[in-house]
Design an enzyme around this catalytic site. Structure first.
Site, PDB file in Angstrom:
ATOM      1  N   HIS A  72       0.569  -1.248  -0.081  1.00  0.00           N
ATOM      2  CA  HIS A  72      -0.045   0.331   0.257  1.00  0.00           C
ATOM      3  C   HIS A  72       1.258   1.321   0.269  1.00  0.00           C
ATOM      4  CE1 HIS A  72      -4.018  -1.436   1.095  1.00  0.00           C
ATOM      5  NE2 HIS A  72      -3.811  -1.962   0.457  1.00  0.00           N
ATOM      6  N   TYR A 200      -9.595   5.779   6.430  1.00  0.00           N
ATOM      7  CA  TYR A 200     -10.089   6.032   7.846  1.00  0.00           C
ATOM      8  C   TYR A 200     -10.768   6.998   7.209  1.00  0.00           C
ATOM      9  CZ  TYR A 200      -5.174   3.924   8.770  1.00  0.00           C
ATOM     10  OH  TYR A 200      -4.325   2.281   9.936  1.00  0.00           O
ATOM     11  N   PRO A 292      -5.618   1.466  18.415  1.00  0.00           N
ATOM     12  CA  PRO A 292      -5.489   1.100  17.209  1.00  0.00           C
ATOM     13  C   PRO A 292      -5.507   1.657  16.323  1.00  0.00           C
ATOM     14  CG  PRO A 292      -7.142  -0.030  17.812  1.00  0.00           C
ATOM     15  CD  PRO A 292      -6.592   0.883  18.801  1.00  0.00           C
ATOM     16  N   LYS A 296      -0.402   0.662  15.002  1.00  0.00           N
ATOM     17  CA  LYS A 296       1.062   0.997  15.683  1.00  0.00           C
ATOM     18  C   LYS A 296       1.520  -0.352  16.629  1.00  0.00           C
ATOM     19  CE  LYS A 296       2.638   3.607  13.655  1.00  0.00           C
ATOM     20  NZ  LYS A 296       3.319   3.071  12.341  1.00  0.00           N
ATOM     21  N   TYR A 383       3.530   6.841   9.952  1.00  0.00           N
ATOM     22  CA  TYR A 383       2.220   5.461   9.872  1.00  0.00           C
ATOM     23  C   TYR A 383       3.784   4.258   8.331  1.00  0.00           C
ATOM     24  CZ  TYR A 383      -1.569   2.881   8.331  1.00  0.00           C
ATOM     25  OH  TYR A 383      -2.116   2.302   8.519  1.00  0.00           O
TER      26      TYR A 383
HETATM   27  P1  FAD Z   1       0.092 -10.408  22.874  1.00  0.00           P
HETATM   28  O1  FAD Z   1       0.074 -10.941  21.224  1.00  0.00           O
HETATM   29  O2  FAD Z   1      -1.119  -9.912  23.127  1.00  0.00           O
HETATM   30  O3  FAD Z   1       0.883 -11.897  22.524  1.00  0.00           O
HETATM   31  C1  FAD Z   1       1.180 -12.481  23.895  1.00  0.00           C
HETATM   32  C2  FAD Z   1       0.701 -13.399  24.260  1.00  0.00           C
HETATM   33  O4  FAD Z   1       1.516 -14.187  25.736  1.00  0.00           O
HETATM   34  C3  FAD Z   1      -0.362 -14.216  24.065  1.00  0.00           C
HETATM   35  O5  FAD Z   1       0.032 -15.847  22.914  1.00  0.00           O
HETATM   36  C4  FAD Z   1      -0.647 -14.562  25.141  1.00  0.00           C
HETATM   37  O6  FAD Z   1      -1.582 -15.964  25.174  1.00  0.00           O
HETATM   38  C5  FAD Z   1       0.571 -14.950  25.877  1.00  0.00           C
HETATM   39  N1  FAD Z   1       0.795 -15.238  27.808  1.00  0.00           N
HETATM   40  C6  FAD Z   1      -0.174 -13.975  28.471  1.00  0.00           C
HETATM   41  N2  FAD Z   1       0.583 -14.101  29.714  1.00  0.00           N
HETATM   42  C7  FAD Z   1       0.790 -15.092  29.432  1.00  0.00           C
HETATM   43  C8  FAD Z   1       1.856 -15.522  30.760  1.00  0.00           C
HETATM   44  N3  FAD Z   1       0.809 -15.804  32.279  1.00  0.00           N
HETATM   45  N4  FAD Z   1       2.399 -17.001  30.220  1.00  0.00           N
HETATM   46  C9  FAD Z   1       2.257 -17.725  28.786  1.00  0.00           C
HETATM   47  N5  FAD Z   1       1.945 -16.802  28.217  1.00  0.00           N
HETATM   48  C10 FAD Z   1       1.041 -15.994  28.720  1.00  0.00           C
HETATM   49  N6  FAD Z   1      -2.941  -4.082  16.874  1.00  0.00           N
HETATM   50  C11 FAD Z   1      -3.237  -3.385  15.653  1.00  0.00           C
HETATM   51  O7  FAD Z   1      -1.969  -2.415  15.135  1.00  0.00           O
HETATM   52  N7  FAD Z   1      -3.874  -2.845  14.534  1.00  0.00           N
HETATM   53  C12 FAD Z   1      -5.151  -3.629  15.416  1.00  0.00           C
HETATM   54  O8  FAD Z   1      -6.422  -3.514  14.358  1.00  0.00           O
HETATM   55  C13 FAD Z   1      -4.753  -4.022  16.132  1.00  0.00           C
HETATM   56  N8  FAD Z   1      -6.349  -5.312  16.828  1.00  0.00           N
HETATM   57  C14 FAD Z   1      -5.619  -5.370  18.479  1.00  0.00           C
HETATM   58  C15 FAD Z   1      -7.048  -6.443  19.016  1.00  0.00           C
HETATM   59  C16 FAD Z   1      -6.976  -6.538  20.409  1.00  0.00           C
HETATM   60  C17 FAD Z   1      -8.177  -7.822  20.495  1.00  0.00           C
HETATM   61  C18 FAD Z   1      -5.707  -6.225  21.011  1.00  0.00           C
HETATM   62  C19 FAD Z   1      -5.718  -6.995  22.495  1.00  0.00           C
HETATM   63  C20 FAD Z   1      -4.380  -5.787  20.662  1.00  0.00           C
HETATM   64  C21 FAD Z   1      -4.888  -5.006  18.614  1.00  0.00           C
HETATM   65  N9  FAD Z   1      -3.607  -5.025  18.196  1.00  0.00           N
HETATM   66  C22 FAD Z   1      -4.262  -3.949  17.030  1.00  0.00           C
HETATM   67  C23 FAD Z   1      -2.262  -4.658  19.263  1.00  0.00           C
HETATM   68  C24 FAD Z   1      -1.505  -5.582  18.667  1.00  0.00           C
HETATM   69  O9  FAD Z   1      -1.848  -6.619  17.906  1.00  0.00           O
HETATM   70  C25 FAD Z   1      -0.539  -6.051  19.542  1.00  0.00           C
HETATM   71  O10 FAD Z   1       0.153  -5.528  19.623  1.00  0.00           O
HETATM   72  C26 FAD Z   1       0.048  -7.374  19.075  1.00  0.00           C
HETATM   73  O11 FAD Z   1      -0.486  -8.648  19.351  1.00  0.00           O
HETATM   74  C27 FAD Z   1       1.019  -7.327  20.647  1.00  0.00           C
HETATM   75  O12 FAD Z   1       2.423  -8.910  20.188  1.00  0.00           O
HETATM   76  P2  FAD Z   1       2.808  -8.635  21.609  1.00  0.00           P
HETATM   77  O13 FAD Z   1       3.250 -10.575  21.191  1.00  0.00           O
HETATM   78  O14 FAD Z   1       3.024  -8.069  22.651  1.00  0.00           O
HETATM   79  O15 FAD Z   1       1.502 -10.179  22.922  1.00  0.00           O
HETATM   80  C1  DHB Z   2      -6.186  -2.516  10.754  1.00  0.00           C
HETATM   81  C2  DHB Z   2      -5.924  -2.149  11.786  1.00  0.00           C
HETATM   82  C3  DHB Z   2      -5.700  -0.883  12.429  1.00  0.00           C
HETATM   83  O1  DHB Z   2      -5.939  -0.147  13.600  1.00  0.00           O
HETATM   84  C4  DHB Z   2      -5.095  -0.025  11.793  1.00  0.00           C
HETATM   85  O2  DHB Z   2      -5.092   1.155  11.733  1.00  0.00           O
HETATM   86  C5  DHB Z   2      -5.217  -0.771   9.810  1.00  0.00           C
HETATM   87  C6  DHB Z   2      -5.459  -1.826   9.800  1.00  0.00           C
HETATM   88  C7  DHB Z   2      -6.710  -4.604  10.093  1.00  0.00           C
HETATM   89  O3  DHB Z   2      -7.240  -4.451  11.280  1.00  0.00           O
HETATM   90  O4  DHB Z   2      -6.313  -4.279   8.789  1.00  0.00           O
END
Ligand code: FAD
Ligand code: DHB
Length: 388
Positions: A72, A200, A292, A296, A383
């Site tokens: 994109h 957006y 979100p 980021k 971005y």
């Molecule tokens: P996580 O993905 O949370 O992974 C952490 C892992 O640790 C999980 O698998 C969990 O099961 C495990 N864990 C937790 N506690 C324990 C424990 N005590 N012992 C062992 N394992 C454990 N970001 C965007 O940019 N765009 C989006 O659209 C977007 N949508 C999102 C929607 C939701 C509902 C959420 C919660 C987040 C969203 N995010 C989004 C943010 C993005 O998904 C996160 O920033 C990203 O997943 C971060 O990755 P991580 O590995 O740090 O954490």
């Molecule tokens: C998506 C989620 C976001 O928060 C964003 O800023 C752009 C795309 C997505 O899930 O595709």
């Protein structure tokens, strides 16, 4: 058991860190609380910055992403019926790609399994011991039996609700938080995306985002009330509301259909400092959350992984500078991502208590962005992702 780096959490941060360290010959064990299917079932982020793409390639897991992702070069911003485009390539010479977090996680699991590196699923009661001593270890329970892993370092990659951040004493830890008075209702639908780029959208009725996963899989979000639950929203009500928040041209073109996933996420900004305590290093959502808007979350988790992976690699080559400066370097970039996500949220969301003056300020912000190429350049640079 003994390993060099014990990684708590098998989300994108933990898996990416594990794979990058493996390529440097550094041994890791990943402890994940859930099952693999559960982690893969979570629909989350969809946009990868160039830095995240680079790390996937460096981890040796870029092939499917490079084949299947969509490049994109820009995005559409709309406000009511008015719309304009921000050209990432023109302003930065770079772009982002659409590749779902689910796909990225799947590729990383496959790579870890292929090299036979250990990942313990359904690890319960994970507990960190002696992180501030030379005898750091982690205990957990699997199938009713307690296990102990001695390690050089612990990477806390266990997300916002994990245990790692809580292991840092309150006397050392400082937390900053902002809770927004709304959430995002997200749906996934097997329909062609309404537009070839993301939209957006700000509107009188609140924010909306039109995104995608592939040519026949759309991802849409609308701002909703925190008291809503997904079951309050029928598919028909969702599509009707989305159409009212995007420009008429796109509303007319929108292909609707049954939704295959529907969930609500609250919006939060959160940062904990420092991101290191002794031998424990926090990474990703364990240390910070962004709303979100601006995509980021996952990308900031990936930049932490970059700093930690570099620091650990240098440590095993005899240089501790990268680990000593991990928290400072990671946080410097985190705060900029926090600022960008907060400002894009404010630009396009309707707050319940906005006064007529506040609305005029928001309109002026959007009008300035529409007419000013330097403001567009600032948005584009943030971005596509600030440099590491
Ligand atoms: P996580 O993905 O949370 O992974 C952490 C892992 O640790 C999980 O698998 C969990 O099961 C495990 N864990 C937790 N506690 C324990 C424990 N005590 N012992 C062992 N394992 C454990 N970001 C965007 O940019 N765009 C989006 O659209 C977007 N949508 C999102 C929607 C939701 C509902 C959420 C919660 C987040 C969203 N995010 C989004 C943010 C993005 O998904 C996160 O920033 C990203 O997943 C971060 O990755 P991580 O590995 O740090 O954490
Ligand atoms: C998506 C989620 C976001 O928060 C964003 O800023 C752009 C795309 C997505 O899930 O595709």
């Amino acid at each position: 058991m003994r390993t060099q780096v014990c990684i708590i959490g098998g989300g994108p941060s933990g898996l990416l860190l594990g794979q990058l360290l493996h390529r440097q010959g550094i041994e890791t064990v990943i402890l994940e609380r859930k099952t693999k299917d559960y982690v893969l079932g979570r629909i989350r982020a969809g946009i990868l910055e160039r830095g995240t793409v680079g790390l996937m390639r460096e981890a040796g897991v870029g092939a499917r992403m490079d084949r299947e992702c969509f490049v994109h070069d820009g995005t559409v911003i709309s406000y009511g019926d008015d719309q304009f485009r921000i050209d990432f390539t023109e302003h930065t010479g770079s772009h982002v790609v659409v590749y779902g977090q689910t796909e990225m996680t799947r590729d990383l699991y496959e790579a870890r399994e292929a090299v036979g590196a250990l990942i313990v699923y359904e690890a319960e009661g994970v507990t960190i011991h002696g992180a501030d001593s030379d005898a750091a270890h982690v205990t957990y329970v699997k199938d009713g039996t307690e296990h102990r892993i001695d390690c050089d370092f612990i990477a806390g990659c266990d997300g916002f609700h994990g245990v790692s951040r809580q292991a840092i004493p309150l006397s050392t830890r400082r937390e900053y938080e902002k809770i927004y008075p709304f959430g995002w209702l997200g749906v996934l639908s097997e329909t062609p995306p309404v537009h070839e780029e993301l939209i957006y959208a700000g509107s009188e009725r609140g924010f909306a985002l039109c995104s995608m996963r592939n040519a026949n899989l759309s991802r849409y979000y609308i701002q909703c009330s925190l008291s809503d639950s997904p079951s309050d929203w029928t598919d028909a009500a969702f599509w009707q509301e989305l159409k009212r928040r995007i420009p008429g041209e796109h509303a007319d073109a929108l292909v609707t259909g049954p939704t295959i996933e529907k969930s609500i996420a609250p919006l939060r900004s959160f940062v904990t400092e420092p991101m290191r305590w002794g031998r424990l290093f926090l990474c990703g959502d364990a240390a910070h959350i962004v709303p979100p808007t601006g995509a980021k979350g996952l990308n900031t988790a990936a930049s932490d992984v970059h700093y930690l992976y570099t620091g650990l690699t240098q440590h095993y080559q005899g240089d501790d500078e990268g680990l000593e400066r991990y928290s400072e370097r990671a946080l410097a970039r985190v705060w900029k991502a926090e600022r960008f996500s907060w400002s894009m949220t404010n630009l396009l969301h309707r707050y319940p208590d906005m006064s007529p003056f506040d609305i005029k300020m928001q309109q002026a912000d959007v009008a300035f962005l529409r007419s000013n190429t330097q403001a567009q350049s600032v948005l584009a640079q943030n971005y596509i992702g600030l440099p590491y």
